[in-house]
Design a protein around this motif. Structure first.
Motif, PDB file in Angstrom:
ATOM      1  N   GLU A  11       0.797  -1.221   0.000  1.00  0.00           N
ATOM      2  CA  GLU A  11       0.000   0.000   0.000  1.00  0.00           C
ATOM      3  C   GLU A  11       0.837   1.282   0.000  1.00  0.00           C
ATOM      4  OE1 GLU A  11      -3.834  -1.082   2.656  1.00  0.00           O
ATOM      5  OE2 GLU A  11      -1.901  -1.204   3.703  1.00  0.00           O
ATOM      6  N   VAL A  12       2.070   1.173   0.397  1.00  0.00           N
ATOM      7  CA  VAL A  12       2.911   2.345   0.619  1.00  0.00           C
ATOM      8  C   VAL A  12       3.138   3.181  -0.636  1.00  0.00           C
ATOM      9  CG1 VAL A  12       5.249   3.059   1.234  1.00  0.00           C
ATOM     10  CG2 VAL A  12       4.049   1.417   2.632  1.00  0.00           C
ATOM     11  N   ALA A  13       3.429   2.573  -1.769  1.00  0.00           N
ATOM     12  CA  ALA A  13       3.793   3.324  -2.977  1.00  0.00           C
ATOM     13  C   ALA A  13       2.739   4.355  -3.373  1.00  0.00           C
ATOM     14  CB  ALA A  13       4.051   2.366  -4.129  1.00  0.00           C
ATOM     15  N   ASP A  14       1.484   4.086  -3.113  1.00  0.00           N
ATOM     16  CA  ASP A  14       0.414   5.022  -3.468  1.00  0.00           C
ATOM     17  C   ASP A  14       0.110   6.020  -2.356  1.00  0.00           C
ATOM     18  OD1 ASP A  14       0.027   3.854  -5.988  1.00  0.00           O
ATOM     19  OD2 ASP A  14      -1.352   2.369  -5.157  1.00  0.00           O
ATOM     20  N   ASN A  15       0.853   5.977  -1.257  1.00  0.00           N
ATOM     21  CA  ASN A  15       0.534   6.814  -0.092  1.00  0.00           C
ATOM     22  C   ASN A  15       1.753   7.469   0.544  1.00  0.00           C
ATOM     23  OD1 ASN A  15      -2.455   6.217   0.400  1.00  0.00           O
ATOM     24  ND2 ASN A  15      -1.587   4.185   0.127  1.00  0.00           N
ATOM     25  N   ILE A  16       2.793   7.748  -0.215  1.00  0.00           N
ATOM     26  CA  ILE A  16       4.013   8.351   0.340  1.00  0.00           C
ATOM     27  C   ILE A  16       3.726   9.803   0.725  1.00  0.00           C
ATOM     28  CG2 ILE A  16       6.396   9.022  -0.155  1.00  0.00           C
ATOM     29  CD1 ILE A  16       6.493   6.611  -2.082  1.00  0.00           C
ATOM     30  N   PRO A  17       3.882  10.149   2.008  1.00  0.00           N
ATOM     31  CA  PRO A  17       3.523  11.495   2.444  1.00  0.00           C
ATOM     32  C   PRO A  17       4.535  12.574   2.044  1.00  0.00           C
ATOM     33  CG  PRO A  17       4.376  10.255   4.288  1.00  0.00           C
ATOM     34  CD  PRO A  17       4.291   9.307   3.128  1.00  0.00           C
ATOM     35  N   MET A  18       5.771  12.196   1.858  1.00  0.00           N
ATOM     36  CA  MET A  18       6.793  13.163   1.443  1.00  0.00           C
ATOM     37  C   MET A  18       8.038  12.422   0.980  1.00  0.00           C
ATOM     38  SD  MET A  18       9.631  13.772   3.354  1.00  0.00           S
ATOM     39  CE  MET A  18      10.355  12.882   4.681  1.00  0.00           C
ATOM     40  N   MET A  19       8.769  13.089   0.077  1.00  0.00           N
ATOM     41  CA  MET A  19      10.065  12.561  -0.348  1.00  0.00           C
ATOM     42  C   MET A  19      10.892  13.705  -0.900  1.00  0.00           C
ATOM     43  SD  MET A  19       9.589  10.595  -4.009  1.00  0.00           S
ATOM     44  CE  MET A  19       8.424   9.436  -3.396  1.00  0.00           C
ATOM     45  N   PHE A  20      12.175  13.482  -0.975  1.00  0.00           N
ATOM     46  CA  PHE A  20      13.124  14.447  -1.514  1.00  0.00           C
ATOM     47  C   PHE A  20      13.923  13.727  -2.578  1.00  0.00           C
ATOM     48  CE2 PHE A  20      17.458  16.163  -1.482  1.00  0.00           C
ATOM     49  CZ  PHE A  20      17.191  17.489  -1.802  1.00  0.00           C
ATOM     50  N   ILE A  21      13.967  14.285  -3.772  1.00  0.00           N
ATOM     51  CA  ILE A  21      14.735  13.695  -4.875  1.00  0.00           C
ATOM     52  C   ILE A  21      15.709  14.750  -5.381  1.00  0.00           C
ATOM     53  CG2 ILE A  21      14.650  12.681  -7.183  1.00  0.00           C
ATOM     54  CD1 ILE A  21      11.755  11.861  -6.583  1.00  0.00           C
ATOM     55  N   THR A  22      16.949  14.345  -5.557  1.00  0.00           N
ATOM     56  CA  THR A  22      17.955  15.254  -6.098  1.00  0.00           C
ATOM     57  C   THR A  22      18.855  14.492  -7.075  1.00  0.00           C
ATOM     58  OG1 THR A  22      19.699  16.846  -5.550  1.00  0.00           O
ATOM     59  CG2 THR A  22      19.570  14.872  -4.177  1.00  0.00           C
ATOM     60  N   PHE A  23      19.440  15.229  -7.992  1.00  0.00           N
ATOM     61  CA  PHE A  23      20.345  14.663  -8.993  1.00  0.00           C
ATOM     62  C   PHE A  23      21.686  15.389  -8.874  1.00  0.00           C
ATOM     63  CE2 PHE A  23      16.101  13.872 -10.405  1.00  0.00           C
ATOM     64  CZ  PHE A  23      16.147  12.611 -10.969  1.00  0.00           C
ATOM     65  N   PRO A  24      22.531  14.965  -7.928  1.00  0.00           N
ATOM     66  CA  PRO A  24      23.794  15.660  -7.698  1.00  0.00           C
ATOM     67  C   PRO A  24      24.689  15.740  -8.934  1.00  0.00           C
ATOM     68  CG  PRO A  24      23.433  13.983  -6.010  1.00  0.00           C
ATOM     69  CD  PRO A  24      22.345  13.851  -7.020  1.00  0.00           C
ATOM     70  N   SER A  25      24.673  14.718  -9.756  1.00  0.00           N
ATOM     71  CA  SER A  25      25.545  14.744 -10.938  1.00  0.00           C
ATOM     72  C   SER A  25      25.111  15.820 -11.931  1.00  0.00           C
ATOM     73  CB  SER A  25      25.574  13.372 -11.610  1.00  0.00           C
ATOM     74  OG  SER A  25      24.272  12.957 -11.970  1.00  0.00           O
ATOM     75  N   ALA A  26      23.834  16.209 -11.920  1.00  0.00           N
ATOM     76  CA  ALA A  26      23.365  17.272 -12.811  1.00  0.00           C
ATOM     77  C   ALA A  26      23.922  18.633 -12.382  1.00  0.00           C
ATOM     78  CB  ALA A  26      21.843  17.309 -12.822  1.00  0.00           C
ATOM     79  N   LYS A  27      24.299  18.755 -11.121  1.00  0.00           N
ATOM     80  CA  LYS A  27      24.836  20.007 -10.596  1.00  0.00           C
ATOM     81  C   LYS A  27      26.360  20.067 -10.697  1.00  0.00           C
ATOM     82  CE  LYS A  27      21.100  19.944  -7.265  1.00  0.00           C
ATOM     83  NZ  LYS A  27      20.772  19.770  -5.856  1.00  0.00           N
ATOM     84  N   ASP A  28      26.979  18.954 -11.052  1.00  0.00           N
ATOM     85  CA  ASP A  28      28.446  18.869 -11.110  1.00  0.00           C
ATOM     86  C   ASP A  28      28.906  19.127 -12.539  1.00  0.00           C
ATOM     87  OD1 ASP A  28      31.124  18.175 -11.166  1.00  0.00           O
ATOM     88  OD2 ASP A  28      30.842  16.225 -10.208  1.00  0.00           O
ATOM     89  N   PRO A  29      29.556  20.241 -12.805  1.00  0.00           N
ATOM     90  CA  PRO A  29      29.981  20.555 -14.172  1.00  0.00           C
ATOM     91  C   PRO A  29      31.025  19.576 -14.724  1.00  0.00           C
ATOM     92  CG  PRO A  29      30.858  22.177 -12.629  1.00  0.00           C
ATOM     93  CD  PRO A  29      29.938  21.282 -11.853  1.00  0.00           C
ATOM     94  N   THR A  30      31.687  18.794 -13.877  1.00  0.00           N
ATOM     95  CA  THR A  30      32.696  17.847 -14.351  1.00  0.00           C
ATOM     96  C   THR A  30      32.162  16.418 -14.456  1.00  0.00           C
ATOM     97  OG1 THR A  30      33.536  17.335 -12.129  1.00  0.00           O
ATOM     98  CG2 THR A  30      34.499  19.258 -13.258  1.00  0.00           C
ATOM     99  N   ALA A  31      30.910  16.193 -14.088  1.00  0.00           N
ATOM    100  CA  ALA A  31      30.367  14.828 -14.046  1.00  0.00           C
ATOM    101  C   ALA A  31      30.396  14.141 -15.411  1.00  0.00           C
ATOM    102  CB  ALA A  31      28.945  14.844 -13.494  1.00  0.00           C
ATOM    103  N   LYS A  32      30.020  14.835 -16.469  1.00  0.00           N
ATOM    104  CA  LYS A  32      29.987  14.213 -17.803  1.00  0.00           C
ATOM    105  C   LYS A  32      31.378  13.798 -18.271  1.00  0.00           C
ATOM    106  CE  LYS A  32      25.782  16.331 -19.486  1.00  0.00           C
ATOM    107  NZ  LYS A  32      25.168  17.184 -20.496  1.00  0.00           N
TER     108      LYS A  32
END
Length: 67
Positions: A11-32
């Protein structure tokens, strides 16, 4: 939160009260340059250990979404 933690893992997947998602590699200019063709995502949310207990003896793995 009491209601959320009383849910079954099905039941959990349809009822998540909060989450935080980030993409650190998108913020790193040297990642690519340093890691071509790869990126990193971090997802944080609250869970109960019991929802993931079946994988307690598994090792961490890297997965590719390319394809």
């Amino acid at each position: 939160m009491d209601n959320f933690f009383s849910l079954s893992k099905e039941e959990v997947a349809d009822n998540i009260p909060m989450m935080f998602i980030t993409f650190p590699s998108a913020k790193d200019p040297t990642a690519k340059t340093r890691h071509p063709g790869k990126s990193c995502m971090t997802l944080l949310t609250m869970v109960k250990y019991e929802w993931f207990e079946e994988w307690k003896d598994s090792s961490a793995r890297t997965y590719s979404a390319v394809g």
